[in-house]
Scaffold this motif. Structure first.
Motif, PDB file in Angstrom:
ATOM      1  N   ASP A  50      88.929  -4.562  83.347  1.00 28.37           N
ATOM      2  CA  ASP A  50      87.538  -4.238  83.044  1.00 28.37           C
ATOM      3  C   ASP A  50      86.721  -5.479  82.728  1.00 28.37           C
ATOM      4  OD1 ASP A  50      89.118  -4.515  80.693  1.00 28.37           O
ATOM      5  OD2 ASP A  50      87.473  -3.651  79.521  1.00 28.37           O
ATOM      6  N   ALA A  51      87.426  -6.570  82.322  1.00 32.71           N
ATOM      7  CA  ALA A  51      86.750  -7.833  82.007  1.00 32.71           C
ATOM      8  C   ALA A  51      86.797  -8.804  83.178  1.00 32.71           C
ATOM      9  CB  ALA A  51      87.377  -8.471  80.777  1.00 32.71           C
ATOM     10  N   GLY A  52      87.328  -8.363  84.314  1.00 38.84           N
ATOM     11  CA  GLY A  52      87.384  -9.244  85.472  1.00 38.84           C
ATOM     12  C   GLY A  52      88.644 -10.080  85.547  1.00 38.84           C
ATOM     13  N   VAL A  53      89.684  -9.683  84.798  1.00 36.99           N
ATOM     14  CA  VAL A  53      90.941 -10.419  84.827  1.00 36.99           C
ATOM     15  C   VAL A  53      91.948  -9.651  85.679  1.00 36.99           C
ATOM     16  CG1 VAL A  53      92.802 -11.427  83.463  1.00 36.99           C
ATOM     17  CG2 VAL A  53      90.478 -11.278  82.504  1.00 36.99           C
ATOM     18  N   PRO A  54      92.386 -10.194  86.805  1.00 39.29           N
ATOM     19  CA  PRO A  54      93.374  -9.496  87.641  1.00 39.29           C
ATOM     20  C   PRO A  54      94.637  -9.177  86.847  1.00 39.29           C
ATOM     21  CG  PRO A  54      92.426 -11.347  88.830  1.00 39.29           C
ATOM     22  CD  PRO A  54      91.958 -11.471  87.409  1.00 39.29           C
ATOM     23  N   ARG A  55      95.252  -8.080  87.193  1.00 34.68           N
ATOM     24  CA  ARG A  55      96.394  -7.599  86.430  1.00 34.68           C
ATOM     25  C   ARG A  55      97.697  -8.197  86.926  1.00 34.68           C
ATOM     26  NH1 ARG A  55      97.809  -1.244  85.062  1.00 34.68           N
ATOM     27  NH2 ARG A  55      99.502  -1.672  83.571  1.00 34.68           N
ATOM     28  N   TYR A  56      98.556  -8.550  85.979  1.00 36.93           N
ATOM     29  CA  TYR A  56      99.925  -8.954  86.271  1.00 36.93           C
ATOM     30  C   TYR A  56     100.856  -7.805  85.875  1.00 36.93           C
ATOM     31  CZ  TYR A  56      98.432 -13.864  86.708  1.00 36.93           C
ATOM     32  OH  TYR A  56      97.833 -15.031  87.104  1.00 36.93           O
ATOM     33  N   LEU A 187      96.594 -19.906  80.406  1.00 30.50           N
ATOM     34  CA  LEU A 187      95.259 -19.856  80.999  1.00 30.50           C
ATOM     35  C   LEU A 187      95.216 -20.671  82.290  1.00 30.50           C
ATOM     36  CD1 LEU A 187      92.939 -20.190  77.862  1.00 30.50           C
ATOM     37  CD2 LEU A 187      93.115 -18.214  79.382  1.00 30.50           C
ATOM     38  N   HIS A 188      95.907 -21.790  82.298  1.00 28.96           N
ATOM     39  CA  HIS A 188      95.968 -22.626  83.499  1.00 28.96           C
ATOM     40  C   HIS A 188      96.633 -21.868  84.650  1.00 28.96           C
ATOM     41  CE1 HIS A 188      96.677 -26.106  86.085  1.00 28.96           C
ATOM     42  NE2 HIS A 188      97.953 -25.783  86.103  1.00 28.96           N
ATOM     43  N   ILE A 189      97.665 -21.101  84.345  1.00 30.88           N
ATOM     44  CA  ILE A 189      98.334 -20.311  85.379  1.00 30.88           C
ATOM     45  C   ILE A 189      97.380 -19.267  85.954  1.00 30.88           C
ATOM     46  CG2 ILE A 189     100.156 -18.602  85.762  1.00 30.88           C
ATOM     47  CD1 ILE A 189     101.858 -20.208  83.745  1.00 30.88           C
ATOM     48  N   VAL A 190      96.647 -18.575  85.075  1.00 28.02           N
ATOM     49  CA  VAL A 190      95.666 -17.592  85.539  1.00 28.02           C
ATOM     50  C   VAL A 190      94.600 -18.282  86.382  1.00 28.02           C
ATOM     51  CG1 VAL A 190      93.904 -15.932  84.821  1.00 28.02           C
ATOM     52  CG2 VAL A 190      96.079 -16.052  83.602  1.00 28.02           C
ATOM     53  N   ARG A 191      94.164 -19.465  85.958  1.00 20.85           N
ATOM     54  CA  ARG A 191      93.156 -20.220  86.702  1.00 20.85           C
ATOM     55  C   ARG A 191      93.690 -20.618  88.075  1.00 20.85           C
ATOM     56  NH1 ARG A 191      92.872 -24.093  83.429  1.00 20.85           N
ATOM     57  NH2 ARG A 191      91.393 -23.054  82.037  1.00 20.85           N
ATOM     58  N   ASP A 193      96.050 -19.053  89.766  1.00 17.41           N
ATOM     59  CA  ASP A 193      96.270 -17.860  90.589  1.00 17.41           C
ATOM     60  C   ASP A 193      94.971 -17.193  91.024  1.00 17.41           C
ATOM     61  OD1 ASP A 193      98.961 -18.261  90.279  1.00 17.41           O
ATOM     62  OD2 ASP A 193      99.259 -16.649  88.817  1.00 17.41           O
ATOM     63  N   HIS A 194      93.983 -17.140  90.124  1.00 13.99           N
ATOM     64  CA  HIS A 194      92.817 -16.295  90.372  1.00 13.99           C
ATOM     65  C   HIS A 194      91.468 -16.992  90.188  1.00 13.99           C
ATOM     66  CE1 HIS A 194      95.546 -12.926  90.681  1.00 13.99           C
ATOM     67  NE2 HIS A 194      96.054 -13.212  89.497  1.00 13.99           N
ATOM     68  N   GLY A 195      91.473 -18.280  89.858  1.00 12.75           N
ATOM     69  CA  GLY A 195      90.219 -19.006  89.781  1.00 12.75           C
ATOM     70  C   GLY A 195      89.665 -19.165  88.377  1.00 12.75           C
ATOM     71  N   THR A 196      88.647 -20.020  88.284  1.00 10.40           N
ATOM     72  CA  THR A 196      88.049 -20.375  86.993  1.00 10.40           C
ATOM     73  C   THR A 196      87.385 -19.186  86.322  1.00 10.40           C
ATOM     74  OG1 THR A 196      87.667 -22.630  87.779  1.00 10.40           O
ATOM     75  CG2 THR A 196      86.397 -21.910  85.873  1.00 10.40           C
ATOM     76  N   GLU A 197      86.740 -18.327  87.101  1.00 10.59           N
ATOM     77  CA  GLU A 197      86.024 -17.199  86.515  1.00 10.59           C
ATOM     78  C   GLU A 197      86.976 -16.238  85.807  1.00 10.59           C
ATOM     79  OE1 GLU A 197      82.917 -13.667  87.892  1.00 10.59           O
ATOM     80  OE2 GLU A 197      83.253 -15.425  89.172  1.00 10.59           O
ATOM     81  N   ALA A 198      88.108 -15.950  86.422  1.00  9.97           N
ATOM     82  CA  ALA A 198      89.088 -15.059  85.804  1.00  9.97           C
ATOM     83  C   ALA A 198      89.668 -15.677  84.535  1.00  9.97           C
ATOM     84  CB  ALA A 198      90.205 -14.739  86.791  1.00  9.97           C
ATOM     85  N   ALA A 199      89.987 -16.974  84.589  1.00  8.75           N
ATOM     86  CA  ALA A 199      90.523 -17.644  83.405  1.00  8.75           C
ATOM     87  C   ALA A 199      89.485 -17.678  82.287  1.00  8.75           C
ATOM     88  CB  ALA A 199      90.964 -19.061  83.761  1.00  8.75           C
ATOM     89  N   GLY A 200      88.223 -17.893  82.646  1.00  8.13           N
ATOM     90  CA  GLY A 200      87.160 -17.898  81.645  1.00  8.13           C
ATOM     91  C   GLY A 200      86.985 -16.533  80.998  1.00  8.13           C
ATOM     92  N   ALA A 201      87.075 -15.469  81.795  1.00  7.10           N
ATOM     93  CA  ALA A 201      86.959 -14.118  81.247  1.00  7.10           C
ATOM     94  C   ALA A 201      88.103 -13.829  80.277  1.00  7.10           C
ATOM     95  CB  ALA A 201      86.945 -13.100  82.379  1.00  7.10           C
ATOM     96  N   LEU A 202      89.308 -14.260  80.641  1.00  9.69           N
ATOM     97  CA  LEU A 202      90.448 -14.060  79.758  1.00  9.69           C
ATOM     98  C   LEU A 202      90.291 -14.862  78.472  1.00  9.69           C
ATOM     99  CD1 LEU A 202      93.242 -12.995  79.104  1.00  9.69           C
ATOM    100  CD2 LEU A 202      94.220 -14.829  80.506  1.00  9.69           C
ATOM    101  N   VAL A 207      89.212 -15.226  72.709  1.00 11.35           N
ATOM    102  CA  VAL A 207      88.373 -16.031  71.806  1.00 11.35           C
ATOM    103  C   VAL A 207      88.977 -17.426  71.634  1.00 11.35           C
ATOM    104  CG1 VAL A 207      87.005 -15.973  69.696  1.00 11.35           C
ATOM    105  CG2 VAL A 207      87.961 -13.853  70.579  1.00 11.35           C
ATOM    106  N   VAL A 208      89.243 -18.072  72.764  1.00  8.40           N
ATOM    107  CA  VAL A 208      89.759 -19.437  72.777  1.00  8.40           C
ATOM    108  C   VAL A 208      88.992 -20.238  73.819  1.00  8.40           C
ATOM    109  CG1 VAL A 208      92.069 -18.740  72.059  1.00  8.40           C
ATOM    110  CG2 VAL A 208      91.537 -18.879  74.500  1.00  8.40           C
ATOM    111  N   PRO A 209      89.015 -21.568  73.724  1.00  9.19           N
ATOM    112  CA  PRO A 209      88.362 -22.382  74.757  1.00  9.19           C
ATOM    113  C   PRO A 209      89.041 -22.175  76.103  1.00  9.19           C
ATOM    114  CG  PRO A 209      88.890 -23.710  72.823  1.00  9.19           C
ATOM    115  CD  PRO A 209      89.592 -22.407  72.653  1.00  9.19           C
ATOM    116  N   PRO A 210      88.286 -22.041  77.186  1.00 12.68           N
ATOM    117  CA  PRO A 210      88.907 -21.849  78.500  1.00 12.68           C
ATOM    118  C   PRO A 210      89.687 -23.060  78.969  1.00 12.68           C
ATOM    119  CG  PRO A 210      86.538 -22.148  78.719  1.00 12.68           C
ATOM    120  CD  PRO A 210      86.816 -21.999  77.253  1.00 12.68           C
ATOM    121  N   ARG A 211      89.291 -24.232  78.509  1.00 14.88           N
ATOM    122  CA  ARG A 211      90.006 -25.454  78.908  1.00 14.88           C
ATOM    123  C   ARG A 211      89.781 -26.498  77.829  1.00 14.88           C
ATOM    124  NH1 ARG A 211      91.097 -27.609  84.294  1.00 14.88           N
ATOM    125  NH2 ARG A 211      89.690 -26.048  85.164  1.00 14.88           N
TER     126      ARG A 211
END
Length: 405
Positions: A50-56, A187-191, A193-202, A207-211
């Protein structure tokens, strides 16, 4: 190799047909810390579509017979055993219970098979010891918590341990530093696999810095490594820590150890996980931090009392390691120190002990690179790795991870 990039592996293994990249197996052992163990469970095991994070798809696997006992006396049972690793395209070892003991042979065999079949293998914090025991880090760059890096380098000399990095991505094998760096790597793994936008949403959900920028240098303690006491170089290292106020170089240390410079460099790196010159500079900068925090010495005087040949040398190394000038660091520290907490210059006249209490350690993180005050002030110095993570951004000029292009 540069700090911000490494060469990709010469040949990437093709993922076996029975494995799926979106299937993540987390390998748990008895005695593992609950915090580190929960990081990949939270990142990969909760549906946040729902937040734009692909499911594992998460498979929690026991690396040995249960129930597994963890921190606080908790007992865990896992829904899967080692056989489930055969379906995973990513296998995460979040922690290992003891850096002095070997993991179960069955678990090591399962990790080797997964790697041979193209799975991505991840070790968070002390999980790197499990990967090393399986032979998966031989000839590769890797990192772990700075406190355990010397032990990892000494026990597995074929591993290129870099205690400065928050995480290292070597393509199909990835490792991270301590607790919060495990979040960075996930977060780097999500980035990846699915790009910066997905990692940023996660990251926003967590509630942590994306990078994060910066490495582990800001959190290094000047204490001696755990296993140094029985090594012949222990006396030389202890002498260096007690005489940081004097001007000496690596050749001086090599002479005290009755070794050639080349032999000393090799032995020192295997003992501490760091080149002797970089180690010596780091210790001098750490001592300068303490003097800036606890005394009224001028920057020039601090440089002299930390063994730097000139104030210019202190300023350069201080900025490279902490992202701030000594004067700006002191101003920010004092602005945030409770009123009335003052120490006279004479408080630092005594020689700093070779193994100070961890509570004496102070570190600092700089403002984000886009901030108007990034070049003139730093946020409040942090006292622990978890607080360092909460502080957020580090030095904009030095990335905190290595990753394959």
């Amino acid at each position: 190799m540069s700090q911000d990039s490494i060469a990709a592996p010469e040949s990437a293994r093709k993922l076996s047909g029975r494995r799926r990249r979106e299937v993540v197996a987390v390998l748990l052992f008895s005695g593992g810390p609950i915090f580190e163990s929960s990081i990949p469970l939270s990142v990969f095991g909760i549906d946040r579509q729902d937040a734009g994070v692909p499911r594992y798809r998460l498979l929690v696997c026991g690396g040995e017979e249960g129930p597994l006992r963890t921190t606080g006396g908790l007992e865990l049972t896992t829904p899967y055993g080692l056989e489930a690793i055969g379906r995973a395209g990513t296998v995460v070892v979040p922690a290992w219970r003891s850096i002095t003991s070997l993991p179960p042979p069955e678990a090591l065999d399962a990790l080797r098979r997964a790697h041979e079949e193209g799975a991505r293998i991840v070790g968070l914090c002390t999980g790197a010891f499990v990967l090393a025991a399986a032979g998966l880090l031989d000839g590769r760059p890797a990192t772990t918590h700075w406190m355990y890096a010397p032990t990892l380098a000494k026990r597995y000399p074929s591993v290129h341990v870099d205690p400065r990095e928050l995480f290292v991505d070597d393509g199909d094998v990835l490792t991270s530093a301590g607790t919060a760096a495990g979040i960075d790597l996930c977060l780097h793994i999500v980035r990846t696999d699915h790009g910066t936008e997905a990692a940023g949403a996660l990251a926003r959900r967590l509630v942590v810095p994306p990078r994060r920028s910066g490495g582990q240098e800001r959190y290094l303690d000047r204490s001696l490594p755990e296993e140094i006491g029985s090594d012949p170089l222990a006396e030389v290292v202890a002498w260096a820590l007690e005489h940081l106020h004097e001007q000496f170089d690596v050749e001086t240390l090599a002479a005290r150890a009755y070794m050639s410079r080349r032999t000393f460099d090799r032995r020192f790196r295997s003992l501490t996980g760091s080149a002797p010159l970089q180690w010596l500079i780091t210790q001098r900068v750490l001592q300068a931090q303490r003097l800036l925090e606890t005394s009224d010495y001028s920057v020039d005087e601090v440089a002299g009392r930390c063994g730097f040949r000139s104030p210019v040398a202190l300023r350069g190394h201080f900025r490279r390691q902490l992202g701030s000038s000594p004067a700006a660091y002191r101003a920010a520290y004092r602005a945030r120190r409770p009123h009335g907490d003052q120490l006279a210059p004479s408080a630092m006249e005594q020689v700093v002990p070779s193994q100070p209490s961890p509570h004496a350690r102070r570190t600092a993180a700089t403002a984000p690179s886009g901030s108007a005050t990034a070049s003139s002030a730093v946020p409040e110095p942090v006292k622990s790795y978890s607080e360092a993570f909460a502080a957020g951004q580090g030095r904009p000029s030095l990335p905190g991870q290595r990753s394959a292009p």
